[in-house]
Design an enzyme around this catalytic site. Sequence first.
Site, short mmCIF file in Angstrom:
data_model
loop_
_atom_site.label_atom_id
_atom_site.label_comp_id
_atom_site.label_asym_id
_atom_site.label_seq_id
_atom_site.Cartn_x
_atom_site.Cartn_y
_atom_site.Cartn_z
N GLU A 98 47.14 48.25 45.87
CA GLU A 98 47.36 49.27 44.84
C GLU A 98 47.48 48.66 43.45
OE1 GLU A 98 51.35 48.27 46.76
OE2 GLU A 98 49.26 48.54 47.36
N LYS A 99 47.60 47.32 43.37
CA LYS A 99 47.72 46.66 42.06
C LYS A 99 46.38 46.44 41.39
CE LYS A 99 52.00 44.27 43.33
NZ LYS A 99 52.65 42.94 43.52
N CYS A 109 47.52 32.65 48.02
CA CYS A 109 48.26 32.16 49.17
C CYS A 109 48.09 30.66 49.37
CB CYS A 109 47.83 32.92 50.43
SG CYS A 109 46.06 32.88 50.73
N PHE A 111 46.63 41.52 46.70
CA PHE A 111 46.12 41.63 45.34
C PHE A 111 45.45 40.36 44.83
CE2 PHE A 111 50.21 39.63 44.59
CZ PHE A 111 49.97 38.76 43.54
#
Length: 558
Positions: free
Chosen positions: A400-401, A505, A373
């Site tokens: 899906e976010k 990240c 995401f």
Amino acid sequence: MMDIESCTELNEFPQMLPPPPGTFVDREELIQHVGDFAVSQGYVVTIKQSKRDRVVVLGCDRGGVYRNRRKPADESSAERTRRRKTGSRLTNCPFEAVGKKDDGLWILTIKNGTHNHEPIKDISEHPSARRFTEREIVLIKEMTEAGLKPRQILKRLRQNNPDLLSTPKHVYNVKAKLRQGNMTVENLRNSLQIMRNFKSLRPQKSAVRNNYLAVTEPSWRQRNPPRVPNLIGGRFVDSQSFVSIDVLNPATQQVISQVPLTTNEEFKAAVFAAKRAFPLWRNTPIATRQRIMFKFQELIHRDIDKLAMNITAEHGKTLKDAYGDVLRGLEEVEHACGLATLQMGEFVSNVSNGIDTYSIREPLGVCAGICPFDFPAMIPLWMFPLAVTCGNTFILKPSEKDPGAAVMLAELAVEAGLPNGVLNIVHGSNEIVNAICDDDDIKAISFVGPNVAGTYIYARASAKGKRIQSNVGAKNHAVVMPDASMDATLNALVAAGFGAAGQKCMALSTVIFVGGLNPWEDKLVEHAKAIKVNAGTEPDADLGPVISKQGTFLIVDR
């Protein structure tokens, strides 16, 4: 052989999936979709009922088997004739698909998706394999008018299609139908033109589709909140799943869209579409594929404001960060525009006496990408532009976010001229990830995300013999030397540590100050306190919200 009349258990036979329901621009496209998918599952469909402008009912054709064709020897000739005429084609399989026209579109529903027979092991043995295509019928008409005999016509047709199983008798039948007016070449030519418009590799669309888009919003956009569509075979279609995930605006907690969990049938249809598109796409010249990427690049520049706004609404990062997200992905598209030279192989002559070596670069086939995401535009653009420009077809699973940016990019790719089926999008969570790992037709997977998920995907997919690219485990540290510039270093540390609320990240989590922390500590705290926290759309915002409440705990725990 089991009598079909005595078969009461439909689930005795191996499962043959029904085609995924969806919305189609015209009747011919719907019929082709059902027919192509059926063949991939081992059955053949035929038109059972048709009211051309309103409804078409498609059933399963068992393969030309007739009842009552073997007659007892003691029957009279008249009785045998009567029974022969009443002998019926064995089409009693319960499978039935219905297409209905509604508001200018054709909607496919599956009335009964089960079968009462085994899959056809060799589709070429079915009578449908001996039918002529619409193009071949046009050629038969033209060659007949030129004075060619059926055997000569068949010989010419086999030059273009060596696998053609039709016989001269089938040519006679076509000629008879043309004479009787049951087939009109003009209608066939019109139908062929429609099919070319949908299948062409050139960056253009049919007038039918352009008119539809100009006057009608698709069903998934008409919902409130809108449903995020799947992209399957070149069409954005609303999933038939009843389960969905709400996409929230982190700044307001407003539901801005819903992501359906793609069904297994829809996933199979996406893989089927990618597999079907691969042979034609891999044989498309690299220069043609590059031109599509050049157009794609231009369209991203055109719509960068919309993309950035969508990223901020779904992810929460500031607009400045959202623009950077798109621009960093755009660099990969620009790189794809120059892939022609990178696709060249190598040749070395006489490496040993009389031996030359060479290498060539070939596409793998159907590839897939599983996205996190934190960068909704950049990471999808890491994946599919390079893969498709190299000649592969692609299945993309966005997070899906925040799936909106990936869907918008796919719309631009289709607008740029990417052929149907080359890029497909499916949505979901663990079930879809497992399906991608397990599907035998997917040859390679690219993943970006956390360690645990990456390790799991690598192990599960590599066990199936797939190539895996698993980008996990990023952890940024900064080392500050004693002679570093105070202002420049503090700005860099704060931006790296707090950018996108730390939801990336490569967010900076550790700083080592060589020579001691004392000269830096107070000023670093001062810079951190000066950060303005607000909704990402606000012009003075330095820090937006985290994407979810769960994300808050992850950041704190970190």
